[in-house]
Every structure is written in C-alpha cells, then in structure tokens.
Design a protein around this motif. Sequence first.
Motif, mmCIF file in Angstrom:
data_model
loop_
_atom_site.group_PDB
_atom_site.id
_atom_site.type_symbol
_atom_site.label_atom_id
_atom_site.label_comp_id
_atom_site.label_asym_id
_atom_site.label_seq_id
_atom_site.Cartn_x
_atom_site.Cartn_y
_atom_site.Cartn_z
ATOM 1 N N TRP A 189 1.011 2.981 -3.332
ATOM 2 C CA TRP A 189 -0.042 3.538 -3.903
ATOM 3 C C TRP A 189 -1.019 4.358 -3.250
ATOM 4 C CZ3 TRP A 189 -4.610 1.838 -1.440
ATOM 5 C CH2 TRP A 189 -4.499 0.493 -1.096
ATOM 6 N N ILE A 190 -0.945 4.412 -2.002
ATOM 7 C CA ILE A 190 -1.714 5.193 -1.162
ATOM 8 C C ILE A 190 -1.384 6.862 -1.504
ATOM 9 C CG2 ILE A 190 -1.984 6.408 1.299
ATOM 10 C CD1 ILE A 190 -1.671 3.439 2.370
ATOM 11 N N ASP A 191 -0.452 7.135 -1.788
ATOM 12 C CA ASP A 191 -0.294 8.760 -2.146
ATOM 13 C C ASP A 191 -0.674 8.750 -3.664
ATOM 14 O OD1 ASP A 191 1.191 9.829 0.023
ATOM 15 O OD2 ASP A 191 2.978 9.246 -0.607
ATOM 16 N N ASP B 180 -2.654 13.253 0.883
ATOM 17 C CA ASP B 180 -3.322 13.563 2.372
ATOM 18 C C ASP B 180 -3.637 12.067 3.035
ATOM 19 O OD1 ASP B 180 -2.747 15.971 1.893
ATOM 20 O OD2 ASP B 180 -4.802 16.557 1.651
ATOM 21 N N TRP B 181 -3.734 11.185 2.328
ATOM 22 C CA TRP B 181 -4.483 10.004 2.698
ATOM 23 C C TRP B 181 -3.425 9.218 3.843
ATOM 24 C CZ3 TRP B 181 -6.195 4.995 -0.184
ATOM 25 C CH2 TRP B 181 -7.096 4.163 0.854
ATOM 26 N N THR B 182 -3.270 8.837 4.935
ATOM 27 C CA THR B 182 -2.724 8.184 5.856
ATOM 28 C C THR B 182 -2.609 6.735 5.557
ATOM 29 O OG1 THR B 182 -3.953 8.031 7.771
ATOM 30 C CG2 THR B 182 -2.900 10.046 7.461
ATOM 31 N N GLY B 183 -3.594 6.157 4.831
ATOM 32 C CA GLY B 183 -3.774 4.887 4.917
ATOM 33 C C GLY B 183 -5.151 4.442 5.787
ATOM 34 N N ALA B 184 -5.695 5.159 6.634
ATOM 35 C CA ALA B 184 -6.750 4.772 7.592
ATOM 36 C C ALA B 184 -7.891 4.674 6.843
ATOM 37 C CB ALA B 184 -6.935 5.942 8.721
ATOM 38 N N LEU B 185 -8.725 3.868 7.201
ATOM 39 C CA LEU B 185 -10.253 3.601 6.490
ATOM 40 C C LEU B 185 -11.494 4.313 7.551
ATOM 41 C CD1 LEU B 185 -10.030 0.092 5.303
ATOM 42 C CD2 LEU B 185 -9.783 1.881 4.008
ATOM 43 N N ARG C 125 -3.993 5.346 12.487
ATOM 44 C CA ARG C 125 -4.734 3.939 12.244
ATOM 45 C C ARG C 125 -4.024 2.876 12.934
ATOM 46 N NH1 ARG C 125 -0.887 5.592 8.466
ATOM 47 N NH2 ARG C 125 0.845 3.967 8.411
ATOM 48 N N ALA D 86 0.871 -1.316 -0.121
ATOM 49 C CA ALA D 86 0.271 -0.094 0.116
ATOM 50 C C ALA D 86 0.840 1.293 0.093
ATOM 51 C CB ALA D 86 -0.767 0.122 1.160
ATOM 52 N N ASN D 87 2.043 0.956 0.642
ATOM 53 C CA ASN D 87 2.811 2.308 0.646
ATOM 54 C C ASN D 87 3.381 2.869 -0.742
ATOM 55 O OD1 ASN D 87 4.651 4.151 1.819
ATOM 56 N ND2 ASN D 87 6.323 3.097 1.208
ATOM 57 N N GLU E 182 -10.161 11.983 4.892
ATOM 58 C CA GLU E 182 -10.000 10.730 5.449
ATOM 59 C C GLU E 182 -11.273 10.743 6.724
ATOM 60 O OE1 GLU E 182 -6.130 9.486 5.810
ATOM 61 O OE2 GLU E 182 -6.277 9.230 8.046
ATOM 62 N N GLY F 34 -4.917 0.764 7.271
ATOM 63 C CA GLY F 34 -5.195 0.296 8.716
ATOM 64 C C GLY F 34 -6.684 0.863 9.067
ATOM 65 N N HIS G 9 -4.338 9.770 -3.019
ATOM 66 C CA HIS G 9 -4.175 11.281 -2.529
ATOM 67 C C HIS G 9 -3.090 11.430 -1.602
ATOM 68 C CE1 HIS G 9 -5.070 15.279 -1.273
ATOM 69 N NE2 HIS G 9 -5.903 15.362 -2.478
ATOM 70 N N LYS H 25 3.348 4.507 4.218
ATOM 71 C CA LYS H 25 2.031 4.387 4.639
ATOM 72 C C LYS H 25 1.441 3.059 4.319
ATOM 73 C CE LYS H 25 0.984 9.170 3.291
ATOM 74 N NZ LYS H 25 0.236 9.983 2.475
ATOM 75 N N ALA H 26 0.398 2.592 5.151
ATOM 76 C CA ALA H 26 -0.416 1.171 4.994
ATOM 77 C C ALA H 26 -1.591 1.622 5.093
ATOM 78 C CB ALA H 26 0.618 0.403 6.108
#
Lengths: 197, 203
Positions: free
Chosen positions: A150-152, A157-162, B139, A147-148, A177, B195, A155, B192-193
């Motif tokens: 493609w998250i950027d 600003d996305w930290t990866g949290a859902l 997260r 995920a590291n 987010e 979570g 966007h 980033k990941a």
Amino acid sequence: MFIVGLDYARPGQSVFGNVRFLLDILCVVKNQGLHMRIVSLVVFLSLAFLGRSQSGEIPILNFTALNETLNLESDTTYVLNFWATWCKPCVEELPFFEEADIAYKDRAVRILLVSLDFATQVHEKLVPFLKNHTINAHVVVLDDPDANTWIDLVHPDWTGALPATILYRQKDRQFKEGSFDSTADLFAYIDSFHLKN
Amino acid sequence: MKKMIYFSGLFLVSVLAMSMSLLPGTAYQVGDVVADFELKGVDDKMISLSDYMGDGGLILVFTCNTCPYAQLYEDRLIELHQTFAERGFPVLAVNPNDPISKPGDGFAQMKQRATEKEFPFPYLFDADQIVFPKFGATRTPEVFLLDANRVLRYTGAIDDNPKDAASVQKAYVREAIEAIQNGNSPEPTKTKAIGCGIKVKKA
C-alpha cells in the motif's frame, strides 16, 4: 463506515463540527443514486446522534478503509499526515498540524492524522499522548502489516519512512517525505497546493 | 548529416550519463556493484564490507537502537544471521542515525544494545553519515542484499509483517537469498516498508 469512524476520532468536537464535516461528504454523494443518498442519510443521522457518545474512540483501519479517504472526489483539500507517537520528528511537527486544523477550519481543507502506532497500544499510549499534547485534529490508526502493497498507493515517491504528508484534491496529489520546520512552513505548503487552480 | 546527428546524439547521451553518475543524489540501484566501505563496530574495530562478505554475499541492514520497527526485527536479524551466515550470507548491521538528533542511537548505546541482545553479527556506526546516502537508505530497518560479486540484488523490507513474525507470508530476504543460491533473480527486487526516517545531521 470509515467516515463514521473519522468523525468519532475528534475528541471534544461539537455535534455541529461533525455535521459540518459530514456535509462535505454529502456533497460528494449528492450526484449518486437514491441508494447512496439513503445510506448517507443514515450515516449522517447516526453521527449526529451517536457521535458524541463515541468520541475519544480512535478508529483502527486497514488500508482498504483508509484508501477510501484517499479517493474522495470533493473540492476539499485533504491533508493526511503519517506519523507515530514513537517517531521524534513526527511528534515535533504535530503541533503544526493541530494549528492547521484550527486555522483552516472555515476553508475547504481537512486535516487527518494517520497514526502508525501499534493497534495494541492505542489505549495505553496513543490516547494519553493526544490528551497530553492537546491534539484535537482527527486521528485514525492504520494497521495493515504488508506495507509494501500500500505505500505506493499513498504515493509512489514514499519510501515508507516516517513522517510523510500527502495533500490531495480529487486526482491532484502532492507528497512530502520528512518533516516541516514550522507552522509557517506547513501553511505555505498547504496554500501552494490548495490555492492553485 | 545523419551520421552527425547520430554522433551528436551519442555525445549528448554520454554527457548526460556522466553527469547523472556524478549527481550526489544518485544511489545504488539493483544490479549495481557496491563500493567497499569501512566503519567502526561496537567492538571498537574497523570492519570493511569486503572483509566481512560471505562466500555467497551479504545481508547489509541499516538499523538502529531506538526505532520500534528496528526493534521488532532484532530477533529476526539474529535468526537470519544464524541461518544464513554458514550458507554464505552473514548479516552486517549499520546504524546511520545522528545521535545528536536521537541520543539513544549513540555509539555507547549501540554497544549496550549489542551486548543486551548478544548480536552475533557486527554492528557498525556510520558516524559521518557517508555510507547510507550511497545506498539511498531512508529508513530503519532497510536491507541491501549483495551477492558474492558485491552486486546489489535486493533492497527493502525483511519480510511482510513487522509486528508478527509468526504471520509472515512473504519472507523477502530469505526468498531472495534462496533465489540467488539457486542461480535465479530475486523477485521482487525491491520492496517498501514503514520505518523510522534516518536522522540526518543538521548542517
């Protein structure tokens, strides 16, 4: 190929629904060369005839495939919600997206629910979940481990949290987010983006 | 005149810097020294960061019981602790979630999970949600790797494949520790990941 999958994802949608959605895509490629037009026609026809028999199948995509949907250059506003069945705040806001999918049907706004459910659990968890919650909006599963990378690209600003939601139209992007409080909250968010010049 | 412009510029910059450091949203960045904190662990004892630091540093991880991504990493956290505690980098796990939003993340459930999984590291509860915002954690799971001087050296993912430990290409935390131990800077310093968003108490 992805676009084909996208349309299969809507259970209970009519062939005309698929056709209408495809018309958007065709608008994108109308200025392309003859080769693209032929490819589009093939996709269009196969969908019109085969789409129904495939409905209920949820496409599982890597990020390269999803990224195509993040870069469509039409006048449509695309709303992509990243969620999962095991994410409580995601599940709480899912009905708002379903309502948006219905409410914005006749406008140039398309909703896509990008599930991060595990690809191995699509049939045992995701499909029954969508049925139980009467979610008919388009769903795809994003299955891409690193995920590291493609998250950027979704966007910065996305930290990866859902959950997370991105709206885009051509090069313009708006990102959030966290979850929406209500249908009205989501609609206001979509409108503020879609209705601006 | 030039001098005046220079000094007023300097003044402005310092005021700006001061106000920025006071902003509530300002979290630790890589390179910052992290302040000590103390939280209650599943053994009902208070544990502070400084008490628990190893000779080399510390693997601080915000994690929880309920998030599938956190669960996928439980065994890998145990393994990290078993490998690196004796090399100076123990694991310290903190659950930041509000149990009212997520009942499975209550203190009693934490105790149960720690027992079931036989966590070899402390599992602390950020019950008042005062620690995780200082780190800017968003997260679970999310790692903050500190060195012996309590300087933040790496933040982010444990490795690049949550679902399949056997297919990991980049073991970010492991490689960052090895870099620090060899006197180098971790690269990358931030990843980033996917979570679960930390469940914040509703006002």
